[in-house]
Motif scaffolding. Structure first.
Motif, PDB file in Angstrom:
ATOM      1  N   ARG A  68       4.931  54.471  65.728  1.00 48.74           N
ATOM      2  CA  ARG A  68       4.446  55.249  66.875  1.00 48.74           C
ATOM      3  C   ARG A  68       4.203  54.340  68.089  1.00 48.74           C
ATOM      4  NH1 ARG A  68      -0.327  59.825  66.508  1.00 48.74           N
ATOM      5  NH2 ARG A  68      -0.117  60.579  68.676  1.00 48.74           N
ATOM      6  N   VAL A  95       7.510  53.761  69.731  1.00 48.81           N
ATOM      7  CA  VAL A  95       7.939  54.919  70.515  1.00 48.81           C
ATOM      8  C   VAL A  95       7.184  54.961  71.849  1.00 48.81           C
ATOM      9  CG1 VAL A  95       8.004  57.433  70.569  1.00 48.81           C
ATOM     10  CG2 VAL A  95       8.594  56.222  68.475  1.00 48.81           C
ATOM     11  N   GLN A 121       8.983  54.635  75.517  1.00 48.03           N
ATOM     12  CA  GLN A 121       8.875  55.726  76.477  1.00 48.03           C
ATOM     13  C   GLN A 121       8.217  55.252  77.771  1.00 48.03           C
ATOM     14  OE1 GLN A 121       6.801  58.871  74.444  1.00 48.03           O
ATOM     15  NE2 GLN A 121       8.690  59.641  73.451  1.00 48.03           N
ATOM     16  N   TYR A 128      14.464  53.756  70.043  1.00 51.41           N
ATOM     17  CA  TYR A 128      13.315  54.237  69.272  1.00 51.41           C
ATOM     18  C   TYR A 128      13.609  55.563  68.562  1.00 51.41           C
ATOM     19  CZ  TYR A 128      12.578  57.188  73.426  1.00 51.41           C
ATOM     20  OH  TYR A 128      12.741  58.063  74.466  1.00 51.41           O
ATOM     21  N   SER A 164      12.426  55.266  64.850  1.00 51.23           N
ATOM     22  CA  SER A 164      10.967  55.302  64.775  1.00 51.23           C
ATOM     23  C   SER A 164      10.447  56.713  65.016  1.00 51.23           C
ATOM     24  CB  SER A 164      10.381  54.344  65.811  1.00 51.23           C
ATOM     25  OG  SER A 164      10.747  53.007  65.533  1.00 51.23           O
ATOM     26  N   SER A 165      11.082  57.447  65.920  1.00 49.41           N
ATOM     27  CA  SER A 165      10.667  58.831  66.172  1.00 49.41           C
ATOM     28  C   SER A 165      10.872  59.692  64.925  1.00 49.41           C
ATOM     29  CB  SER A 165      11.464  59.401  67.352  1.00 49.41           C
ATOM     30  OG  SER A 165      11.235  58.655  68.520  1.00 49.41           O
ATOM     31  N   TYR A 225       8.925  64.720  69.363  1.00 58.07           N
ATOM     32  CA  TYR A 225       9.787  63.579  69.075  1.00 58.07           C
ATOM     33  C   TYR A 225      11.184  64.021  68.632  1.00 58.07           C
ATOM     34  CZ  TYR A 225       5.934  60.215  69.364  1.00 58.07           C
ATOM     35  OH  TYR A 225       4.916  59.411  69.797  1.00 58.07           O
TER      36      TYR A 225
END
Length: 440
Positions: A49, A52, A56, A65, A68-69, A90
């Motif tokens: 997280r 991410v 972003q 990412y 990871s999302s 996400y």
């Protein structure tokens, strides 16, 4: 040992993350993977997280990412009371991009939306249920404590005071169910009784069949336990024995077929030899009288027995029988006792054929003394190179089958040595052979 090494790696990366750039994501990804390997999903998702959020904030491409999302979204869907809204946000970002995990994100997004809708429906249903229960509880309180002192003021007041008494209205089905549950089953109809009887009979029959199958299985196990060997091994051994016997039977059948073919071939050769005329051993001319007399005296003798009675005479009681005797024919001595011995020159290659006929040449030095049976063939010598043998064949010692086979061997040798013989000579050969057989 592996867990200890991973734990040390986690500690090293955490120390390296302290002075690192806040916008650095490589160390966070490595820490997430290590916590995932250590089966610590909460710590791994925290680092995912963070990756991410950093990407972003820096407006990095979604490919950096996307994984990871997906990890964060799956974790929120997996845990109870997870943040499905965050997972949906996400997944929508990944599904609307051109990352390689678009298909997986789209599928997870469908599941998240369905879960959110189900949670919303369940929340609405729970709220409605709670409201209904509170209304019923207030109606029960009003019915149990009625206001009997204050008169009705208007229609609305009538409704407010009398409507709570609806709790005493019970549907007939609920009453029947309640009564039946309290007093047992109601009066059953005849059809229901028949159906129940049929079901009971069927259940009893099934139980009997089950008991029979159990008993049969138990008997099979008992018999199998009494045997000296298990059934599977016995079946295997029996199949192996049958295979061996089958192979032996096949071999015997093949040998029998071969022997029958050889027998038929020999029978055919024997019949062919029987039709072939024997060669003339005395040449094409007339048989000498001395030889014919010697042969006839050798095989034919006089009739020495006396007749007891003359044909046509009358027998008297005291008559003396008259005996007639035929004197034997005088023997004419043969000038050469070995007249029945035929000198023959045969190649060495024809010895197996003579042996097959039972004619085994005996050297002249090994001949038996006079008065004993002489051999069928006498070996007198051989050529200088040993390819031809000089034999003397005693015709009187040969049987008919041996003479026929010897004639066949001689004919084959003559046909090989004289391939240009004409048909007239072939036609004259059987007559000379017949005369030789008669002389013999």
């Amino acid at each position: 040992m592996a867990g200890t090494g991973l734990r040390e790696a986690v500690d090293c990366l955490k120390h390296a993350l302290i002075p690192a750039d806040p916008h650095e994501i490589t160390i966070n990804l490595k820490l997430a993977r290590l916590h995932h390997a250590l089966e610590e999903p909460a710590e791994a998702i925290a680092y995912h997280r963070k990756v991410v959020e950093v990407c972003q904030a820096d407006l990095r491409p979604i490919q950096d990412y996307a994984k990871s999302s997906l990890e964060v979204a799956e974790y929120q869907m997996r845990i109870p009371n997870g943040d499905l809204v965050l997972a949906r946000d996400y997944l929508e970002i990944v599904a609307s991009s051109n990352a390689e995990d678009v298909g997986r994100a789209a599928e997870l997004l469908k599941n998240v939306k369905a879960t959110i809708h189900a949670r919303a429906m369940s929340a609405d249903t729970e709220a409605q249920t709670q409201e209904l229960c509170s209304r019923l509880a207030s109606d029960h309180a009003l019915v149990l404590n009625p206001d009997i002192d204050t008169p009705f003021l208007d229609t609305t007041d009538v409704l407010h005071k009398l409507l709570p008494y609806h709790v005493f209205l019970q549907p007939q089905e609920d009453l029947d169910t309640l009564t039946r549950s309290m007093k047992g089953k109601g009066k059953a109809t005849e059809t229901e009784l028949e159906a129940e009887f049929r079901e009971t009979k069927f259940a009893i029959e099934c139980h009997k069949r089950r008991d029979a199958l159990v008993k049969r299985f138990r008997d099979i196990q008992t018999r199998q336990g009494k045997r000296t060997a298990p059934d599977d091994q016995a079946v295997l051994v029996a199949s192996l024995v049958l295979d061996v016997e089958r192979s032996d039977t096949t071999l015997l059948s093949n040998e029998l077929r071969t022997v029958r073919a050889e027998h038929e071939r020999r029978e055919k050769e024997r019949r062919m030899v029987a039709h072939v005329a024997r060669p003339a051993y005395y040449g094409p001319g007339p048989v000498p009288p001395a030889a014919a007399t010697a042969v006839s005296t050798q095989y034919y003798r006089g009739y020495p027995y006396a007749y007891a009675q003359v044909y046509g005479s009358t027998t008297h009681a005291n008559s003396t029988p008259v005996a007639f005797s035929v004197p034997p024919a005088p023997l004419v001595p043969s000038p050469v006792p070995a007249q029945s011995a035929i000198p023959v020159q045969l190649p060495v290659a024809s010895l197996p054929a003579l042996h097959a006929l039972g004619i085994v040449p005996v050297p002249a030095a090994s001949l038996p003394v006079d008065g004993q049976s002489q051999p069928a063939a006498i070996l007198r010598g051989s050529s200088s190179n040993g390819s031809m043998l000089s034999l003397e064949i005693n015709v009187s010692s040969l049987q008919s089958a041996q003479m026929s086979g010897l004639a066949m061997v001689l004919n084959s040798l003559m046909s090989k040595s004289n391939p240009s013989v004409n048909s007239s000579n072939l036609d004259s050969q059987p007559s000379s052979a017949a005369s030789g057989n008669e002389a013999t």
